[in-house]
Design an enzyme around this catalytic site. Structure first.
Site, mmCIF file in Angstrom:
data_model
loop_
_atom_site.group_PDB
_atom_site.id
_atom_site.type_symbol
_atom_site.label_atom_id
_atom_site.label_comp_id
_atom_site.label_asym_id
_atom_site.label_seq_id
_atom_site.Cartn_x
_atom_site.Cartn_y
_atom_site.Cartn_z
ATOM 1 N N HIS A 116 0.833 -1.217 0.000
ATOM 2 C CA HIS A 116 0.000 0.000 0.000
ATOM 3 C C HIS A 116 0.867 1.267 0.000
ATOM 4 O O HIS A 116 1.835 1.360 0.740
ATOM 5 C CB HIS A 116 -0.858 -0.054 1.275
ATOM 6 N N SER A 140 -6.578 -0.522 -5.465
ATOM 7 C CA SER A 140 -6.712 -0.986 -4.081
ATOM 8 C C SER A 140 -7.670 -2.172 -4.071
ATOM 9 O O SER A 140 -8.240 -2.517 -5.117
ATOM 10 C CB SER A 140 -7.155 0.148 -3.152
ATOM 11 N N MET A 175 -8.097 12.013 -4.920
ATOM 12 C CA MET A 175 -9.366 11.473 -4.406
ATOM 13 C C MET A 175 -9.531 9.980 -4.661
ATOM 14 O O MET A 175 -8.984 9.424 -5.602
ATOM 15 C CB MET A 175 -10.536 12.190 -5.076
ATOM 16 N N GLY A 306 -6.384 21.140 -3.472
ATOM 17 C CA GLY A 306 -5.144 21.163 -2.690
ATOM 18 C C GLY A 306 -5.073 22.375 -1.775
ATOM 19 O O GLY A 306 -4.273 22.408 -0.834
HETATM 20 P P1 NAI Z 1 -11.390 14.034 -0.284
HETATM 21 O O1 NAI Z 1 -12.819 13.706 -0.574
HETATM 22 O O2 NAI Z 1 -11.069 14.596 1.043
HETATM 23 O O3 NAI Z 1 -10.863 15.073 -1.386
HETATM 24 C C1 NAI Z 1 -10.862 14.754 -2.757
HETATM 25 C C2 NAI Z 1 -10.334 15.923 -3.571
HETATM 26 O O4 NAI Z 1 -11.336 16.928 -3.655
HETATM 27 C C3 NAI Z 1 -9.092 16.585 -3.008
HETATM 28 O O5 NAI Z 1 -8.168 16.814 -4.044
HETATM 29 C C4 NAI Z 1 -9.564 17.902 -2.453
HETATM 30 O O6 NAI Z 1 -8.598 18.920 -2.648
HETATM 31 C C5 NAI Z 1 -10.774 18.172 -3.307
HETATM 32 N N1 NAI Z 1 -11.787 18.907 -2.537
HETATM 33 C C6 NAI Z 1 -12.536 18.443 -1.506
HETATM 34 N N2 NAI Z 1 -13.356 19.417 -1.051
HETATM 35 C C7 NAI Z 1 -13.105 20.509 -1.800
HETATM 36 C C8 NAI Z 1 -13.620 21.834 -1.841
HETATM 37 N N3 NAI Z 1 -14.555 22.258 -0.984
HETATM 38 N N4 NAI Z 1 -13.142 22.697 -2.755
HETATM 39 C C9 NAI Z 1 -12.185 22.290 -3.635
HETATM 40 N N5 NAI Z 1 -11.642 21.057 -3.656
HETATM 41 C C10 NAI Z 1 -12.105 20.196 -2.752
HETATM 42 O O7 NAI Z 1 -10.461 12.768 -0.553
HETATM 43 P P2 NAI Z 1 -10.824 11.204 -0.476
HETATM 44 O O8 NAI Z 1 -11.497 10.805 -1.727
HETATM 45 O O9 NAI Z 1 -11.493 10.902 0.820
HETATM 46 O O10 NAI Z 1 -9.340 10.554 -0.457
HETATM 47 C C11 NAI Z 1 -8.514 10.765 0.679
HETATM 48 C C12 NAI Z 1 -7.131 10.182 0.464
HETATM 49 O O11 NAI Z 1 -7.205 8.770 0.411
HETATM 50 C C13 NAI Z 1 -6.390 10.598 -0.802
HETATM 51 O O12 NAI Z 1 -5.133 11.071 -0.399
HETATM 52 C C14 NAI Z 1 -6.235 9.319 -1.612
HETATM 53 O O13 NAI Z 1 -5.026 9.239 -2.363
HETATM 54 C C15 NAI Z 1 -6.220 8.303 -0.502
HETATM 55 N N6 NAI Z 1 -6.582 6.964 -0.970
HETATM 56 C C16 NAI Z 1 -5.593 6.042 -1.141
HETATM 57 C C17 NAI Z 1 -5.887 4.761 -1.536
HETATM 58 C C18 NAI Z 1 -4.803 3.741 -1.734
HETATM 59 O O14 NAI Z 1 -5.129 2.569 -1.869
HETATM 60 N N7 NAI Z 1 -3.551 4.114 -1.789
HETATM 61 C C19 NAI Z 1 -7.272 4.336 -1.791
HETATM 62 C C20 NAI Z 1 -8.231 5.399 -1.652
HETATM 63 C C21 NAI Z 1 -7.895 6.658 -1.227
#
Ligand code: NAI
Length: 350
Positions: A116, A140, A175, A306
């Site tokens: 991961h 994932s 996301m 971001g």
């Molecule tokens: P999230 O829903 O908090 O945000 C998603 C995106 O939307 C971000 O880029 C954020 O800047 C943008 N965003 C959110 N609200 C906003 C607003 N009000 N205005 C403008 N932009 C906005 O993120 P999520 O989907 O919960 O993911 C969280 C983390 O989980 C990420 O870092 C992702 O890489 C990680 N992840 C990793 C996995 C893995 O297997 N490595 C699997 C799934 C997620």
């Protein structure tokens, strides 16, 4: 409990080394975990250390990996990760992609067989800091139903892109392709609260509001999110030559085996297109114009992707450090490598 950046990072690094990771790998991993925590992505920060420590201790993460870099063309390559810690393999692969994109304009680099790799915005941000634009996709384990289906097939398959601007701002979009992360369902279970009916489905594939009846997550935006999660898996799984779709290994089933996950980094040098200075000026203009727009009622402003994470990071330090729950602090300072806390058979367990 609030900790300074270096305090939290050192505790996590020490724990990972205690579990068996080399100092170099623990340094890279703890830096990325801290990057997540200080931006408020705790689900991809200190919360994960115990799981990684258990997997390292049980042999499911290779601690002395034989990395292999295979340059398959002037703009392409595969980084063989030997089931090492995903943070390290994904970082080294991004280093290669940055080097290649600077030299040849474009780089498409796959990571094959890793564990991961956490919040993938970290890797695209690495490229943006070097005046490059980047996309990263990562598989994932199966947790989401395909649109119209009843069984989990794809994971929460995240997508990230990042780009530099002419000032200190970096656009970093990052996301999961599901409506909600699994962690949010667990929060509701813990608090005995219902979930909105568009977050998840039961065993029949029908919407549920009782978090205890969840059998799968759902793609964001219906069929469109389903298409995006498939895209992620095609690029970071099928194309790379690792298990794909429902064959992707589970996070918790067997912690003594390598996970064989795939990731892909696509990096482009704007100099080969519009020119880096013009690109950066335009990106600053985009962020300015969005920020100047009158927000709709209930919103403070229009943020570029971001921006909120960067603000959360600022607030973290203004308020005296990174807030972590006492239970995790106790674990980090303890002698235990891990407690036996997971139900390894049930991917939808608490
Ligand atoms: P999230 O829903 O908090 O945000 C998603 C995106 O939307 C971000 O880029 C954020 O800047 C943008 N965003 C959110 N609200 C906003 C607003 N009000 N205005 C403008 N932009 C906005 O993120 P999520 O989907 O919960 O993911 C969280 C983390 O989980 C990420 O870092 C992702 O890489 C990680 N992840 C990793 C996995 C893995 O297997 N490595 C699997 C799934 C997620």
């Amino acid at each position: 409990m609030k900790l300074l950046r270096e305090e939290l990072k050192n505790l996590m690094k020490k724990k990972l080394m205690q579990a068996g990771l080399s100092e170099e790998h623990a340094e890279i991993t703890s830096e990325i975990l801290t990057w997540s925590s200080e931006r408020g992505y705790h689900s991809h920060g200190e919360v994960r250390v115990e799981y990684y420590a258990e997997r390292i201790a049980k042999g499911g993460i290779t601690v002395n990996p034989r990395f292999r870099w295979e340059e398959t063309g002037p703009c392409s390559g595969i980084f063989e990760g030997d089931n090492a810690c995903g943070y390290v393999a994904a970082t080294y692969a991004m280093d290669k992609a940055i080097e290649m994109a600077k030299k040849n304009g474009v780089a498409v680099v796959g990571v094959r067989n890793m564990s991961h790799s956490g919040a993938i915005g970290y890797y695209t941000e690495m490229a943006a800091k070097q005046d490059l634009v980047a996309i990263s996709f990562c598989q994932s384990d199966p947790m989401a139903v395909p649109y119209g289906g009843t069984e989990p097939y794809y994971g929460t398959n995240p997508i990230s892109f990042a780009a530099p601007t002419a000032d200190e701002r970096l656009v970093v979009f990052d996301m999961a392709t599901t409506v909600q992360a699994w962690g949010k369902i667990l929060d509701r279970r813990a608090n005995n609260q219902d979930i909105p009916s568009d977050w998840a489905v039961d065993e029949k594939g029908l919407p549920v509001t009782d978090p205890h009846l969840v059998n799968a997550l759902v793609p964001m935006s219906g069929a469109k999110g389903y298409g995006l999660m498939m895209m992620v898996d095609v690029f970071s799984g099928v194309l790379i030559g690792v298990p794909f779709g429902k064959h992707v290994s589970s996070m918790y089933h067997d912690l003594s085996e390598g996970r064989n996950l795939g990731q892909i980094h696509i990096v482009i040098d704007p100099e080969r297109f519009v020119g880096i200075e013009k690109f950066k000026q335009s990106m600053s203009k985009v962020c300015d114009e969005l920020g100047e727009m009158t927000p709709v009622e209930g919103h403070k402003k229009v943020y570029y992707p971001g921006e909120r994470a960067a603000l959360r990071r600022e607030d973290t330090y203004k308020s005296g450090g990174i807030e972590i729950v006492d239970e995790i602090y106790e674990y980090l300072i303890s002698d235990q490598i891990h407690f036996d806390r997971y139900d390894h058979k049930n991917r939808f367990a608490d």
